[in-house]
Write a protein that holds these residues in place. Structure first.
Motif, short mmCIF file in Angstrom:
data_model
loop_
_atom_site.label_atom_id
_atom_site.label_comp_id
_atom_site.label_asym_id
_atom_site.label_seq_id
_atom_site.Cartn_x
_atom_site.Cartn_y
_atom_site.Cartn_z
N HIS A 7 0.71 -1.67 -0.56
CA HIS A 7 -0.03 0.01 -0.40
C HIS A 7 1.41 1.25 -0.14
N ASP A 8 0.30 2.60 -0.40
CA ASP A 8 0.76 3.44 -0.41
C ASP A 8 1.64 3.62 1.18
N ILE A 9 2.66 4.30 1.70
CA ILE A 9 3.91 3.95 2.61
C ILE A 9 2.96 5.99 3.31
N PRO A 10 1.78 5.77 4.74
CA PRO A 10 1.44 7.19 5.38
C PRO A 10 2.69 7.47 6.29
N ALA A 11 1.94 8.46 6.24
CA ALA A 11 2.68 9.24 6.90
C ALA A 11 2.26 9.47 8.70
N TYR A 12 2.87 9.45 9.47
CA TYR A 12 2.55 9.34 10.82
C TYR A 12 3.03 10.33 12.17
N PHE A 13 2.48 10.93 12.76
CA PHE A 13 3.02 12.24 13.11
C PHE A 13 3.12 11.98 14.80
N LEU A 14 3.87 12.14 15.18
CA LEU A 14 4.52 12.28 16.37
C LEU A 14 4.21 13.72 17.08
N SER A 15 4.31 14.19 18.08
CA SER A 15 4.35 15.48 18.99
C SER A 15 4.65 15.11 20.41
N VAL A 16 5.99 15.90 20.97
CA VAL A 16 6.28 15.36 22.25
C VAL A 16 6.76 16.89 22.64
N ASP A 17 6.60 17.77 23.64
CA ASP A 17 6.98 19.10 23.86
C ASP A 17 8.10 18.67 24.65
N GLY A 18 9.05 19.61 24.54
CA GLY A 18 10.61 19.83 24.45
C GLY A 18 11.09 18.76 25.88
N PRO A 19 10.18 19.36 26.77
CA PRO A 19 10.94 18.75 28.32
C PRO A 19 11.05 17.25 28.23
N HIS A 20 9.32 16.97 28.24
CA HIS A 20 9.41 14.73 27.84
C HIS A 20 10.37 14.55 27.06
N LEU A 21 10.96 15.32 25.92
CA LEU A 21 11.38 14.79 24.84
C LEU A 21 12.62 14.44 25.55
N ALA A 22 13.40 15.44 25.92
CA ALA A 22 14.38 15.44 26.97
C ALA A 22 14.86 14.63 27.69
N SER A 23 13.40 14.57 28.52
CA SER A 23 13.53 13.46 29.83
C SER A 23 13.54 11.62 29.22
N LEU A 24 12.91 11.86 27.85
CA LEU A 24 13.22 10.88 27.39
C LEU A 24 15.02 10.07 26.64
N GLN A 25 15.13 11.31 25.78
CA GLN A 25 16.55 10.88 25.71
C GLN A 25 17.69 10.49 26.20
N ASN A 26 17.70 11.22 27.79
CA ASN A 26 18.60 10.84 28.53
C ASN A 26 18.48 10.22 29.72
N GLY A 27 17.46 9.42 29.49
CA GLY A 27 16.74 8.33 30.14
C GLY A 27 16.02 8.51 31.54
N SER A 28 15.76 9.53 32.16
CA SER A 28 15.32 9.79 33.59
C SER A 28 13.96 9.27 33.05
#
Length: 363
Positions: A7-28
């Motif tokens: 099938h056509d390849i669909p687009a998925y749009f993830l949105s996460v605010d900066g502080p939450h993304l930072a906490s995910l990236q630093n493993g906290s």
């Protein structure tokens, strides 16, 4: 021949605010709140990184847990795999299509374009979770499901590296569906595999394991040359009182390692490498059945002719999107060579297995 319905390849749009993304990236924090937009529908989700060694890659893989009242496509959980180490981006999907072709249960997979906070994060593979929805969508009865999450899930009483006795029989597994009392089924399986006398093994293992399913899975893992699949990267599902095995994470296959490096097509033996496979193939009737299954697969399914059109079509469907993948756009020449690489692997791996099939039958 596998279906060419890509099938056509669909687009998925993830949105996460900066502080939450930072906490995910630093493993906290192991997971953070976010949203995902697909088509016209927005879903509240919990977002987490997934994988073990893949967490070190710059292109991350994600686990999505839907927290909205409305499930996504009937499911509460799915995975977005970066496929970073696979220069073809198709090995996982190809593997699960292969398992489906040989009559083994396998997750469904679909490529998507992922955007993270408005920026293209590249091509991803949406993987179905092996959970209640997996069973419901296939008309399978409810039963407990366990993920093999590390190398202690080797069907042995011993740790694979230290060779010391494990502290718990269920070491290496994560209960995905079911209750704590269901752990007894898993403990019984591991115990019986390792303690049943050989003269009683065929009867006893047939009572608690779907041996036909296991032999089909073994043939699939051996053909695709998934080294990790014998120690983890699988799920166990109990249908009534028998365990069935389901493959999981098959990107390191079809001639490439977990780091994307070429593998010798003779690197994995025809009988795999875990305690359960060794015990099952020590039973002449089971070994004969495995040889018959593998012979049929090598003749009909594990061939270049069987997969050529599917691989070329899937590969071509991804090619226009690769230039937008910030992690893959500089590897177009490698990507373009991947179908030929996979075709060569099939031919060389098949030749190795055919040669060893005769030796297997003579034991």
């Amino acid at each position: 021949m596998p279906s060419l319905d890509v099938h056509d390849i669909p687009a998925y749009f993830l949105s996460v605010d900066g502080p939450h993304l930072a906490s995910l990236q630093n493993g906290s924090k192991p997971a953070v709140p976010a949203t995902i937009l697909v088509g016209s529908e927005t879903y509240q989700i919990e977002l987490a990184y997934r994988g073990a060694h893949t967490r070190k890659f710059p292109k991350k893989s994600y686990q999505i847990t839907v927290t909205s009242s409305q499930p996504f496509d009937g499911s509460r959980e799915f995975h977005l795999n970066a496929e970073y180490a696979d220069p073809s981006l198709i090995r996982n999907k190809l593997s699960f299509c292969f398992f489906d072709q040989i009559g083994s249960l396998a997750p469904r997979a679909q490529h998507v374009i992922l955007y993270l906070n408005g920026k293209c994060a590249g091509l991803y593979l949406k993987l179905e979770s092996v959970d209640e929805h997996f069973l419901t969508s296939r008309g399978l009865p409810w039963g407990p499901i366990y993920y093999a999450v590390n190398s202690q899930a080797n069907f042995s009483l011993l740790h694979p590296r230290t060779e010391e006795v494990k502290g718990e029989l269920e070491a290496g597994y994560l209960r995905k569906c079911g209750k704590e009392t269901d752990d007894g089924l898993l403990r019984e399986l591991i115990y019986k595999i390792n303690t049943t006398p050989q003269q009683q093994f065929a009867k006893e293992i047939s009572r608690i394991l779907d041996v036909e399913n296991y032999l089909s899975w073994l043939a699939g893992a051996v053909c695709t040359q998934n080294h990790d699949g014998f120690l983890h990267n699988y799920a166990l599902y109990w249908r009534h009182h028998q365990a069935l095995i389901i493959p999981w994470d098959y990107d390191a296959t079809w001639g490439r390692s977990i780091n994307g490096k070429p593998l010798d097509p003779a690197a994995l033996p025809i009988d795999g490498h875990n305690s359960l496979s060794a015990r099952i193939l020590a039973v002449p009737a089971f070994r004969s059945r495995y040889a018959a299954i593998l012979k049929q697969i090598l003749e009909k399914t594990f061939t270049v002719d069987h997969w050529r059109a599917f691989i070329l079509h899937l590969h071509a469907s991804l090619r226009p999107h690769l230039s937008n993948d910030p992690y893959k756009k500089d590897t177009l020449s490698i990507f373009d060579d991947e179908p030929a690489f996979i075709f060569s692997f099939i031919e060389r791996r098949s030749a190795f297995l055919r040669k060893n099939l005769e030796l297997l039958s003579e034991r």
